[in-house]
Write an enzyme that holds these catalytic residues in place. Structure first.
Site: not given
Ligand SMILES: *Cc1c(COP(=O)(O)O)cnc(C)c1O
Length: 395
Positions: A151, A324, A71, A199
């Site tokens: 994703n 999320c 992020s 990440s």
């Protein structure tokens, strides 16, 4: 049986990465900015981690910036490119409708600040074409940001072609490669990538560590002011144990990429074939240009959330889309972007595999899901309408 099939949300740290984290805590407790011996030993570890990651991306060590995760990297890349663009009077950004929220919400903020944002439509197969990108670039465009692999549905975009277009038009190109990393070969120079986000916790590294690759010559802007860490582009004492753990995980996962992909893709294919035998189900996203571990299927007439809870009660941990957005009742923006109607998008199931899954687990999922889907359909008013012909099946 307990099956973890949510590796796109996060992965379990690998033994090698965990050992690297612990040994860094034990042996390198200095601050890399300190001039004394402990500090300099820590600084060496930091440099080694930077070199390892750079080598796996075809980058230079000085082009690697450590962040807190995907992020932050996405935010910093996009805001930097926007500020650079604004200085030259260029305030147009091209992206897609199915980016991660770390990208979409940053773009929404920039839109409020007077930037013009073009979100490309995504085709039914979950891909954008290089032609769409070429047609969207104008004389005012300062940035194209398009994710390497999605994703939710795992589709892999034609990044090299998009990179070539951006490079020939003089527009910066950022890609969120959080899902692609360690699953797809990445060479930032050959692919004409100017900025790229990674990440650690998505490739069996520790949580809370990430990378922003930024090509030399691009003036990255810092989001966090303070000390001169990370070439003065990201203040704050480095999370050295997590960074060293991330480098260990990335190195190992890249070294094993081909063999892992082969093993995982075989399980994925079996899972897709097994689950698509359920009537009125459909795979989301292209079957070929797809991450080796991604399965995303819509079942008509059910609620994805109920499916998840029932599967969890049978030991299967999956997702309805991205972690999320679960908890919100809106259907996935990704499934809507590829043209699934609301009621179909609600009935989605994402299973994301890693090399730690086994064929026996896949058989267990294939055996379990049909019964749960039937159970939910038998209670569903929508399914009743579909069965009576009062509503049309769409898949
Ligand atoms: C997980 C994810 C992110 C966010 O990464 P964090 O390290 O959790 O902040 C960004 N983009 C994509 C595509 C992701 O899958």
């Amino acid at each position: 049986m307990k099956v973890y099939a949510d590796n796109a949300a996060t992965t379990k740290i690998s033994p090698a990465a965990l050992r690297a984290v612990i040994s860094t805590y034990e042996n390198y407790s200095g601050n890399p900015s300190s001039l004394h011996t402990s500090g300099q030993l820590a600084a060496e570890q930091l440099l080694t981690a930077r070199q390892k990651i750079a080598a796996r991306l075809g980058a230079e060590a000085k082009e690697i910036y450590f962040t807190s995760g995907g992020s932050e990297s996405d935010n910093q890349a996009i805001i930097s490119a926007a500020l650079l663009g604004a200085k030259r009077g260029k305030k147009h950004i091209v992206s897609t409708a199915f980016e991660h929220h770390a990208v979409l919400h940053t773009l929404q903020k920039l839109e409020k600040d007077g930037f013009e944002i073009t979100l490309l439509d995504v085709h039914e197969n979950g891909l954008v074409t290089p032609e769409q990108v070429a047609n969207a670039i104008t004389g005012d465009t300062c940035l194209v940001t398009i994710m390497f692999a999605n994703n939710e549905i795992g589709t892999i975009q034609p990044i090299t072609e998009i990179g070539e277009i951006c490079s020939s038009r003089g527009v910066l190109f950022h890609t969120d490669a959080v899902q692609a990393a360690a699953h797809v070969d990445i060479d930032v120079k050959k692919m004409h990538i100017d900025m790229l986000s990674l990440s650690a916790h998505k490739f069996h590294g520790p949580k809370g560590a990430g990378v922003l690759y930024c090509r030399q010559g691009i003036a990255l802007q810092s989001l966090i002011e303070g000390g001169a860490q990370e070439r003065a582009k990201r203040a704050g004492t480095e999370n050295l144990p997590a960074i060293v753990g991330m480098a260990a995980a990335f190195d190992e996962e890249c070294a094993n990429m081909r063999q892992n992909n082969e093993k995982v893709a075989a399980m994925r294919n079996r899972l897709i074939d097994g689950l698509c035998e359920i009537p009125h189900s459909a795979l989301n996203g292209d079957r070929q240009s797809r991450l080796s571990g991604n399965v995303n299927i819509c079942f008509e007439g059910i609620e994805g959330e109920s499916l998840l809870l029932l599967l969890d009660s049978k030991g299967i941990e999956a997702s309805s889309g991205s972690a999320c957005t679960s908890g919100s009742l809106d259907p996935s923006h990704v499934l809507l972007a590829i043209g699934r109607p609301h009621e179909v998008a609600h009935g989605s199931l994402r299973l994301t595999l890693s090399a730690e899954n086994t064929p026996a687990e896949i058989e267990y999922i294939i055996k379990t899901v049909p019964g749960v889907v039937n159970y939910l359909r038998n209670m569903s008013p929508m399914w009743e309408k579909l069965e009576k012909g009062e509503m049309q099946h769409v898949i």
